[in-house]
Design an enzyme around this catalytic site. Structure first.
Site, PDB file in Angstrom:
ATOM      1  N   THR A 122       0.834  -1.197   0.000  1.00  0.00           N
ATOM      2  CA  THR A 122       0.000   0.000   0.000  1.00  0.00           C
ATOM      3  C   THR A 122       0.868   1.246   0.000  1.00  0.00           C
ATOM      4  O   THR A 122       1.973   1.221   0.537  1.00  0.00           O
ATOM      5  CB  THR A 122      -0.856  -0.054   1.282  1.00  0.00           C
ATOM      6  OG1 THR A 122      -1.721  -1.165   1.181  1.00  0.00           O
ATOM      7  CG2 THR A 122      -1.653   1.209   1.521  1.00  0.00           C
ATOM      8  N   ARG A 132     -13.763  -7.782  -0.548  1.00  0.00           N
ATOM      9  CA  ARG A 132     -13.040  -7.499   0.707  1.00  0.00           C
ATOM     10  C   ARG A 132     -12.489  -6.060   0.680  1.00  0.00           C
ATOM     11  O   ARG A 132     -11.859  -5.640  -0.274  1.00  0.00           O
ATOM     12  CB  ARG A 132     -11.894  -8.481   0.875  1.00  0.00           C
ATOM     13  CG  ARG A 132     -11.031  -8.269   2.134  1.00  0.00           C
ATOM     14  CD  ARG A 132      -9.811  -7.415   1.858  1.00  0.00           C
ATOM     15  NE  ARG A 132      -8.915  -7.308   3.024  1.00  0.00           N
ATOM     16  CZ  ARG A 132      -7.915  -6.446   3.107  1.00  0.00           C
ATOM     17  NH1 ARG A 132      -7.679  -5.605   2.127  1.00  0.00           N
ATOM     18  NH2 ARG A 132      -7.141  -6.410   4.165  1.00  0.00           N
ATOM     19  N   VAL A 133     -12.730  -5.333   1.749  1.00  0.00           N
ATOM     20  CA  VAL A 133     -12.159  -3.999   1.899  1.00  0.00           C
ATOM     21  C   VAL A 133     -11.361  -3.996   3.191  1.00  0.00           C
ATOM     22  O   VAL A 133     -11.844  -4.466   4.227  1.00  0.00           O
ATOM     23  CB  VAL A 133     -13.271  -2.922   1.934  1.00  0.00           C
ATOM     24  CG1 VAL A 133     -12.674  -1.551   2.211  1.00  0.00           C
ATOM     25  CG2 VAL A 133     -14.041  -2.907   0.622  1.00  0.00           C
ATOM     26  N   GLY A 134     -10.137  -3.491   3.127  1.00  0.00           N
ATOM     27  CA  GLY A 134      -9.284  -3.450   4.311  1.00  0.00           C
ATOM     28  C   GLY A 134      -9.415  -2.130   5.048  1.00  0.00           C
ATOM     29  O   GLY A 134     -10.437  -1.447   4.972  1.00  0.00           O
ATOM     30  N   ASP A 135      -8.357  -1.770   5.748  1.00  0.00           N
ATOM     31  CA  ASP A 135      -8.367  -0.541   6.537  1.00  0.00           C
ATOM     32  C   ASP A 135      -8.200   0.721   5.689  1.00  0.00           C
ATOM     33  O   ASP A 135      -8.640   1.804   6.091  1.00  0.00           O
ATOM     34  CB  ASP A 135      -7.204  -0.577   7.537  1.00  0.00           C
ATOM     35  CG  ASP A 135      -5.870  -0.640   6.794  1.00  0.00           C
ATOM     36  OD1 ASP A 135      -5.675  -1.604   6.022  1.00  0.00           O
ATOM     37  OD2 ASP A 135      -5.056   0.289   6.938  1.00  0.00           O
ATOM     38  N   THR A 177      -0.382   1.274   7.005  1.00  0.00           N
ATOM     39  CA  THR A 177      -0.237   0.137   6.081  1.00  0.00           C
ATOM     40  C   THR A 177      -0.027  -1.113   6.916  1.00  0.00           C
ATOM     41  O   THR A 177       0.405  -1.044   8.061  1.00  0.00           O
ATOM     42  CB  THR A 177       0.950   0.346   5.121  1.00  0.00           C
ATOM     43  OG1 THR A 177       1.216  -0.882   4.427  1.00  0.00           O
ATOM     44  CG2 THR A 177       2.228   0.756   5.850  1.00  0.00           C
ATOM     45  N   GLY A 227      -4.703  -5.173   7.253  1.00  0.00           N
ATOM     46  CA  GLY A 227      -5.886  -4.323   7.348  1.00  0.00           C
ATOM     47  C   GLY A 227      -6.892  -4.768   8.381  1.00  0.00           C
ATOM     48  O   GLY A 227      -7.492  -3.951   9.089  1.00  0.00           O
TER      49      GLY A 227
HETATM   50  N1  ASP Z   1      -3.584  -2.340   4.680  1.00  0.00           N
HETATM   51  C1  ASP Z   1      -3.768  -2.857   3.351  1.00  0.00           C
HETATM   52  C2  ASP Z   1      -5.004  -3.675   3.302  1.00  0.00           C
HETATM   53  O1  ASP Z   1      -5.286  -4.367   4.250  1.00  0.00           O
HETATM   54  C3  ASP Z   1      -2.615  -3.655   2.873  1.00  0.00           C
HETATM   55  C4  ASP Z   1      -1.262  -3.081   3.188  1.00  0.00           C
HETATM   56  O2  ASP Z   1      -1.129  -1.989   3.652  1.00  0.00           O
HETATM   57  O3  ASP Z   1      -0.263  -3.759   2.962  1.00  0.00           O
HETATM   58  O4  ASP Z   1      -5.689  -3.664   2.298  1.00  0.00           O
END
Ligand code: ASP
Length: 294
Positions: free
Chosen positions: A164, A192-195, A215, A218
């Site tokens: 990210t 799927r949605v992360g942070d 990053t 998530g």
């Molecule tokens: N935080 C991001 C996610 O979970 C991935 C990352 O930062 O490496 O989508």
């Protein structure tokens, strides 16, 4: 007034292919330089973080824009968040495809009079409605990622990290901003949605305290609303660095998570922390030379 910009290229599993880290560093430095030039010319923190993240999105080794990791179906779904610390306005998009620079689409959402967060087909309809540039999936999918996808097709989503990208900045008017953009984790389930696009988790910016971009894993980062937590710790009197360190410690202890953070506080002080094996970053304070590390 001190100006500062910090950028990161993700707290991913960099140890696996060290050569990728070598490719990520120049992109981070170029992004910090571009942001620094905007800030020194009197430009806004919001413009600086958007431009810096555009450069990182365009670097194929990083998991955002071109270079985003395919999901379990071999498709690309990207998330992004941009936030203006002067009025707490924000724009976010999630699960968008066929957009080269999701952070700039998020910026358009920020500028929308009524909405702050658009997802999937609705976000793309909005893009088309405002004439936002679209691209093909093939423009985003690199040969390297395609090969990895085919070689690991039958494995489950066990790679918690992507690479990210993010940026935080403070401008000569004392306004601060954050931007975070990602292709998400490898082999993630469609939808799927992360942070990253979640306000307070993937990023937060408030002129009263700090701007932060996160990053890492998530699903762990979102549980402790990590970026807002860093801002609150700065509000309690911690330096940007001490606040990032404390939040990473909490990530490990409270939810057994791994990740990284960058921050700039309202005085222009910088923080960088991680508990993964690397996180390429670069920063520039005023007109001083770029500092970079991993
Ligand atoms: N935080 C991001 C996610 O979970 C991935 C990352 O930062 O490496 O989508």
């Amino acid at each position: 007034m001190t100006t500062a910009i910090v950028v990161h290229g993700g707290a991913g599993a960099w140890g696996e292919v060290p050569e990728r880290l070598t490719r990520a560093m120049p992109a981070c430095i170029a992004a910090a330089q571009a942001g620094q030039a905007i800030l020194l010319a009197g430009g806004s923190a919001l413009d600086a973080v958007e431009t810096a993240v555009n450069i990182l999105e365009n670097e194929p080794v990083l998991d955002a824009g071109r270079g985003s990791y395919p999901n379990a179906n071999g498709e690309i779904e990207m998330d992004a968040l941009i936030m203006d610390g002067s009025d707490l306005n924000l724009g976010a998009v999630a699960a968008v495809t066929r957009v080269q620079n999701p952070i700039s689409l998020a910026r358009k959402v920020l500028e929308h009079p009524n909405h702050n967060f658009l997802v999937g087909a609705g976000a793309e309809a909005f893009a088309d409605q405002i004439g936002f540039p679209r691209c093909e999936v093939a423009d985003l999918l690199t040969d390297e990622n395609l090969l990895h996808y085919h070689n690991h097709k039958n494995t489950t989503a066990n790679e918690a990290h992507g690479d990210t990208v993010g940026a935080v900045a403070i401008d000569s008017n004392g306004n601060i901003a954050t931007a975070t953009s990602t292709g998400g984790t490898r082999h993630k389930l469609p939808g799927r949605v992360g942070d990253s696009p979640l306000v307070g988790s993937g990023g937060y910016a408030d002129n009263w305290t700090a701007a932060v971009s996160a990053t890492g894993h998530g699903e762990a980062l979102m549980k402790i609303i990590i970026s807002k937590r860093v801002c609150d710790l700065v509000g309690d009197g911690l330096s940007a660095q001490a606040a990032c360190d404390a939040a990473i410690q909490m990530l490990a202890e409270r939810v057994q998570g791994t990740g990284g953070l960058i921050a700039v506080d309202a005085r222009g002080q910088v923080g960088v922390a991680r508990n993964t094996n690397a996180m390429p970053y670069a920063y520039a304070i005023d007109d001083k030379p770029i500092v970079s590390g991993k």
